[in-house]
Design a protein around this motif. Structure first.
Motif, PDB file in Angstrom:
ATOM      1  N   GLY B 136      10.833 -53.094  25.452  1.00  0.00           N
ATOM      2  CA  GLY B 136       9.557 -52.459  25.136  1.00  0.00           C
ATOM      3  C   GLY B 136       9.727 -51.106  24.458  1.00  0.00           C
ATOM      4  N   GLY B 137      10.653 -50.310  24.996  1.00  0.00           N
ATOM      5  CA  GLY B 137      10.872 -48.987  24.435  1.00  0.00           C
ATOM      6  C   GLY B 137      11.414 -49.065  23.016  1.00  0.00           C
ATOM      7  N   GLN B 138      12.297 -50.033  22.780  1.00  0.00           N
ATOM      8  CA  GLN B 138      12.855 -50.193  21.438  1.00  0.00           C
ATOM      9  C   GLN B 138      11.783 -50.638  20.442  1.00  0.00           C
ATOM     10  N   VAL B 154      -1.215 -37.814   8.181  1.00  0.00           N
ATOM     11  CA  VAL B 154      -1.969 -37.989   9.419  1.00  0.00           C
ATOM     12  C   VAL B 154      -1.466 -39.223  10.143  1.00  0.00           C
ATOM     13  N   CYS B 155      -1.269 -39.098  11.443  1.00  0.00           N
ATOM     14  CA  CYS B 155      -0.835 -40.253  12.214  1.00  0.00           C
ATOM     15  C   CYS B 155      -1.784 -40.455  13.387  1.00  0.00           C
ATOM     16  N   LEU B 156      -2.130 -41.716  13.637  1.00  0.00           N
ATOM     17  CA  LEU B 156      -3.035 -42.052  14.728  1.00  0.00           C
ATOM     18  C   LEU B 156      -2.287 -42.935  15.710  1.00  0.00           C
ATOM     19  N   MET B 157      -2.387 -42.637  16.980  1.00  0.00           N
ATOM     20  CA  MET B 157      -1.705 -43.467  17.979  1.00  0.00           C
ATOM     21  C   MET B 157      -2.680 -43.849  19.073  1.00  0.00           C
ATOM     22  N   ASP B 158      -2.751 -45.144  19.347  1.00  0.00           N
ATOM     23  CA  ASP B 158      -3.673 -45.636  20.369  1.00  0.00           C
ATOM     24  C   ASP B 158      -2.882 -46.080  21.592  1.00  0.00           C
ATOM     25  N   GLU B 159      -2.874 -45.283  22.620  1.00  0.00           N
ATOM     26  CA  GLU B 159      -2.149 -45.556  23.857  1.00  0.00           C
ATOM     27  C   GLU B 159      -0.782 -46.165  23.611  1.00  0.00           C
ATOM     28  N   PRO B 160       0.064 -45.482  22.822  1.00  0.00           N
ATOM     29  CA  PRO B 160       1.326 -46.109  22.426  1.00  0.00           C
ATOM     30  C   PRO B 160       2.297 -46.306  23.581  1.00  0.00           C
ATOM     31  N   LEU B 161       2.131 -45.581  24.669  1.00  0.00           N
ATOM     32  CA  LEU B 161       3.136 -45.640  25.734  1.00  0.00           C
ATOM     33  C   LEU B 161       2.673 -46.404  26.969  1.00  0.00           C
ATOM     34  N   SER B 162       1.488 -47.000  26.886  1.00  0.00           N
ATOM     35  CA  SER B 162       0.932 -47.539  28.127  1.00  0.00           C
ATOM     36  C   SER B 162       1.645 -48.796  28.611  1.00  0.00           C
ATOM     37  N   ASN B 163       2.470 -49.415  27.738  1.00  0.00           N
ATOM     38  CA  ASN B 163       3.191 -50.609  28.193  1.00  0.00           C
ATOM     39  C   ASN B 163       4.587 -50.300  28.716  1.00  0.00           C
ATOM     40  N   LEU B 164       4.903 -49.006  28.837  1.00  0.00           N
ATOM     41  CA  LEU B 164       6.265 -48.647  29.239  1.00  0.00           C
ATOM     42  C   LEU B 164       6.296 -48.160  30.685  1.00  0.00           C
ATOM     43  N   ALA B 166       7.408 -45.650  33.881  1.00  0.00           N
ATOM     44  CA  ALA B 166       7.152 -44.216  34.000  1.00  0.00           C
ATOM     45  C   ALA B 166       8.269 -43.368  33.391  1.00  0.00           C
ATOM     46  N   LYS B 167       9.523 -43.756  33.642  1.00  0.00           N
ATOM     47  CA  LYS B 167      10.640 -42.942  33.173  1.00  0.00           C
ATOM     48  C   LYS B 167      10.709 -42.950  31.653  1.00  0.00           C
ATOM     49  N   LEU B 168      10.579 -44.183  31.091  1.00  0.00           N
ATOM     50  CA  LEU B 168      10.636 -44.330  29.643  1.00  0.00           C
ATOM     51  C   LEU B 168       9.457 -43.615  28.991  1.00  0.00           C
ATOM     52  N   ARG B 169       8.322 -43.624  29.689  1.00  0.00           N
ATOM     53  CA  ARG B 169       7.134 -43.000  29.136  1.00  0.00           C
ATOM     54  C   ARG B 169       7.375 -41.497  28.959  1.00  0.00           C
ATOM     55  N   ALA B 170       7.999 -40.900  29.954  1.00  0.00           N
ATOM     56  CA  ALA B 170       8.266 -39.462  29.869  1.00  0.00           C
ATOM     57  C   ALA B 170       9.218 -39.177  28.714  1.00  0.00           C
ATOM     58  N   GLU B 171      10.205 -40.064  28.539  1.00  0.00           N
ATOM     59  CA  GLU B 171      11.175 -39.898  27.477  1.00  0.00           C
ATOM     60  C   GLU B 171      10.504 -40.004  26.105  1.00  0.00           C
ATOM     61  N   MET B 172       9.675 -41.046  25.961  1.00  0.00           N
ATOM     62  CA  MET B 172       9.030 -41.287  24.676  1.00  0.00           C
ATOM     63  C   MET B 172       8.013 -40.204  24.361  1.00  0.00           C
ATOM     64  N   ARG B 173       7.440 -39.622  25.397  1.00  0.00           N
ATOM     65  CA  ARG B 173       6.489 -38.541  25.210  1.00  0.00           C
ATOM     66  C   ARG B 173       7.155 -37.398  24.450  1.00  0.00           C
ATOM     67  N   ASP B 174       8.360 -37.039  24.899  1.00  0.00           N
ATOM     68  CA  ASP B 174       9.112 -35.989  24.216  1.00  0.00           C
ATOM     69  C   ASP B 174       9.399 -36.387  22.782  1.00  0.00           C
ATOM     70  N   GLU B 175       9.763 -37.665  22.634  1.00  0.00           N
ATOM     71  CA  GLU B 175      10.131 -38.138  21.310  1.00  0.00           C
ATOM     72  C   GLU B 175       8.949 -38.064  20.345  1.00  0.00           C
ATOM     73  N   VAL B 176       7.781 -38.479  20.813  1.00  0.00           N
ATOM     74  CA  VAL B 176       6.582 -38.425  19.972  1.00  0.00           C
ATOM     75  C   VAL B 176       6.283 -36.979  19.590  1.00  0.00           C
ATOM     76  N   ARG B 177       6.386 -36.096  20.573  1.00  0.00           N
ATOM     77  CA  ARG B 177       6.109 -34.680  20.328  1.00  0.00           C
ATOM     78  C   ARG B 177       7.094 -34.107  19.297  1.00  0.00           C
ATOM     79  N   ARG B 178       8.363 -34.500  19.444  1.00  0.00           N
ATOM     80  CA  ARG B 178       9.401 -34.018  18.534  1.00  0.00           C
ATOM     81  C   ARG B 178       9.129 -34.513  17.104  1.00  0.00           C
ATOM     82  N   LEU B 179       8.791 -35.822  16.995  1.00  0.00           N
ATOM     83  CA  LEU B 179       8.494 -36.388  15.686  1.00  0.00           C
ATOM     84  C   LEU B 179       7.336 -35.651  15.037  1.00  0.00           C
ATOM     85  N   GLN B 180       6.298 -35.413  15.837  1.00  0.00           N
ATOM     86  CA  GLN B 180       5.109 -34.749  15.297  1.00  0.00           C
ATOM     87  C   GLN B 180       5.487 -33.394  14.712  1.00  0.00           C
TER      88      GLN B 180
END
Ligand SMILES: Nc1ncnc2c1ncn2[C@@H]1O[C@H](COP(=O)(O)OP(=O)(O)OP(=O)(O)O)[C@@H](O)[C@H]1O
Ligand SMILES: [Mg+2]
Lengths: 291, 337
Positions: B136-138, B154-164, B166-180
């Motif tokens: 899922g994370g990949q 402009v980028c729009l994201m609709d609940e992109p992490l809700s299928n992951l 908890a641990k992966l969600r926290a990781e991807m959160r950082d990643e999304v923020r970094r990308l932004q």
């Protein structure tokens, strides 16, 4: 349960299905093969083993070749057209448009009708001068035509009718497959600026491939199996111009009472079908994405 | 200039009004989170910004240009879907390149952008896999890589992490923020998870039933909730909101104050004060949440470390009056509190 008892148990469960399969599929196939190696029996001359003589006679039979050619044209004429039409219709009725339920039903109606009934309807369409087709042509001042009586047009007329009958059936499979595609795929493509056609070509069509394989196998089998309409429309005529392999087998068995030659032709038909089904599976299977 | 502004945006579906005149501005290079409970119209707003849904009323401006009637592909937006929307028959490489091929980008540039995107999200080793062969994370990373190669402001994201998980969600959160931040994106991010909103957002737009409840930074929303709904929606556990008429509460009461709000971490046990009974103790390691009852009312207290309290214990609690939020009869915040 001990090992051997489990085996007995397993075999007992399999037996009913196996009996039916053997009695109605495997035994007749083998019996047909055996019969094709014997000569035609009569009251004075009993049937006897003649090896491949029936097959040699078949190769010298000009009607066999004509019928085989007809069947090839029939397959080429019906399969691509009905599959293409089926996809087009499915794409149309999968969209949100008013009266979509009615359209789906309308497209599917020919499938519900028995082939004999369909043939009767089309007999009216095709009948010279009084038929629907000639009436429409008349409106434009064009002369009528004996569509089913002319060896040049009879096969074409039958192909058109078969496409009309089959496309709706195949459409149902495509429609079911289309409805499993998540709508986000189209939205993602739309955001990138993909045209409808591009999206169809790169995404929808490849994802429909498993359905296409299934439909193709069925269409090929049908092009050899469907003969009901010949009984109503042409009886294979004029001069075998619309005769197909299965109808020719029927004629040999029940009009000329040559069961052994009919068996020979049946073996050929079976081999042809087996080759085609295997070929489709092996060639197409590798290029198909299954989910 | 590629900020996004929506003005009086509304969406009507037959009799239901899913979005009811919403206005906010997402400034350039910032991350705006649309937050709200399920069914409040977050996805609908996002889809109207993308152009996947027609606005019934109002306008959408991207970079000061009115795009309300513009084709989705010409708005300069990319989108990440909750379900990732990967093409299952194409491998990762083709999935990432899909948009570039549609837009007929040259082969050399395609390769360059693919390499960069794959490196940024860590997919270099997986380019030949099909989506079904990814975790899922990949898969989510592939969806992010599509945004990277698209190069849209402009980028729009609709609940992109809700299928992951908890641990992966926290990781991807950082990643999304970094990308932004690396790509200088104007990112509008939809979620119903307030932790996600608090930890990522520059600006939070809190929604309820198609209306904006409050717009502001996470700190503003947390420290000065505009009403009782906002107060209860942010923070875990949520703010205690007590009806003062029904309780005999310590301390003076603000003029017209009808509901008293106090964050659980501001509730402290003492020897004297407001008497309560412990009804449950949730030990979470670094902290303990006590569920307390007083008559018919319940309130929660969040304490550091472990607590000796056990269910059935009788305690007293108090709070600093400066930490109290007052709301009127309608639940609207009373200013000056
Ligand atoms: N195509 C539609 N037709 C009619 N009503 C719709 C349609 N799509 C959404 N709605 C309604 O609009 C409202 C808002 O839906 P929306 O999908 O925007 O909610 P959401 O905030 O994204 O919720 P969630 O967090 O569950 O995804 C809901 O009440 C929904 O029932
Ligand atoms: Mg949603």
């Amino acid at each position: 349960m001990s090992g051997s008892l489990r085996h007995v148990y397993g075999w007992l469960l399999l037996t009913p299905a196996a009996i039916l399969l053997i009695a109605f599929t495997h035994y007749p196939t083998v019996a047909t093969l055996v019969e094709s190696l014997f000569s035609r029996g009569s009251a004075i001359r009993p049937s006897k083993f003649i090896g491949a003589a029936n097959y040699e006679a078949m190769l010298d039979d000009p009607v066999f070749w004509e019928v085989l050619g007809n069947n090839l044209w029939f397959a080429l004429g019906t399969i691509p057209t009905s599959v293409a039409l089926a996809i087009a219709m499915a794409l149309l009725v999968n969209r949100a448009l008013p009266g979509r339920g009615f359209l789906r039903l309308a497209y599917f109606t020919p499938t519900i009708l028995p082939m004999i009934a369909v043939a009767n309807i089309w007999l009216f369409f095709y009948s010279p001068d009084i038929g629907l087709l000639d009436n429409i042509l008349g409106v434009f001042g064009l002369p009528g035509h004996n569509w089913l009586g002319d060896p040049d047009t009879v096969l074409g007329a039958i192909i058109v009718m078969t496409v009309w009958k089959e496309a709706g059936f195949f459409m149902i499979f495509y429609l079911a497959a289309l409805q499993t595609l998540p709508p986000e795929l189209e939205e993602a493509a739309k955001l990138e600026g993909a045209s409808r056609w591009y999206y169809f070509r790169r995404v929808v069509f490849p994802l429909l491939m498993p359905t296409t394989l299934f439909v193709l196998v069925n269409a090929v089998l049908n092009s050899f199996k469907l003969v009901d309409h010949l009984f109503v429309l042409t009886k294979g005529g004029p001069d075998n111009a619309s005769n197909l392999l299965l109808y020719y087998i029927y004629e040999n068995a029940f009009s000329y009472f040559d069961a052994n030659y009919a068996a020979t032709l049946t073996v050929v038909l079976l081999v042809l079908l087996a080759i085609m089904a295997l070929a489709q599976f092996f060639f197409l299977d590798r290029r198909i994405h299954y989910r | 200039m590629s900020g996004v502004e929506v003005r009086d945006l509304a969406k009507q579906w037959g009799g239901t009004r899913a979005v009811n005149g919403v206005s906010f501005t997402a400034h350039e290079n910032t991350l705006t989170v649309l937050l709200g409970p399920s069914g409040c119209g977050k996805s609908t707003i996002l889809r109207m910004i993308a152009g996947l849904e027609n606005a019934s009323e109002g306008v959408v401006l991207i970079g000061d240009k009115d795009v309300t009637r513009l084709d989705p592909s010409r708005r300069g937006v990319s989108m990440v879907f909750q379900s990732y929307a990967l093409f299952p028959h194409l491998d990762v490489r083709e999935n990432i390149l899909f948009g570039l091929k549609v837009r007929r980008v040259g082969a050399a540039e395609q390769r360059e952008r693919l390499d960069r995107a794959a490196r940024m999200v860590g997919l270099e080793e997986l380019l030949d896999r099909k989506p079904a062969q990814l975790s899922g994370g990949q898969r989510q990373r592939v969806a992010l890589a599509r945004t990277v190669v698209a190069n849209q402001p402009v980028c729009l994201m609709d609940e992109p992490l809700s299928n992951l998980d908890a641990k992966l969600r926290a990781e991807m959160r950082d990643e999304v923020r970094r990308l932004q931040q690396n790509l200088h994106l104007t990112l509008i991010y939809v979620t119903h998870d307030q932790t996600e909103a608090m930890s990522m957002a520059d600006q939070v737009v809190l929604l309820r039933e198609g209306n904006i409840v409050q717009t502001g930074t996470p700190a503003e929303l947390y420290e000065r909730p505009a009403n009782e709904f906002a107060a209860r929606f942010l923070g875990t556990p949520p703010m205690n909101v007590l009806d003062v008429d029904r309780l005999d509460l310590p301390g003076e009461r603000a003029n017209g104050g009808h509901f008293l709000g106090i964050r659980p971490e501001k509730v402290v046990p003492t020897d004297t004060g407001f008497p309560v009974e412990v009804s449950a103790v949730d030990y979470m390691g670094a902290e303990t949440v006590l569920r307390l009852s007083h008559g018919g009312a319940t309130l929660m207290a969040r304490l550091n470390g472990r607590s000796e309290a056990a269910p059935g214990d009788r305690l007293h609690v108090r709070w600093d009056p400066a930490d109290v939020h007052w709301f009127d009869r309608e639940g609207v915040r009373l200013e000056g509190t």
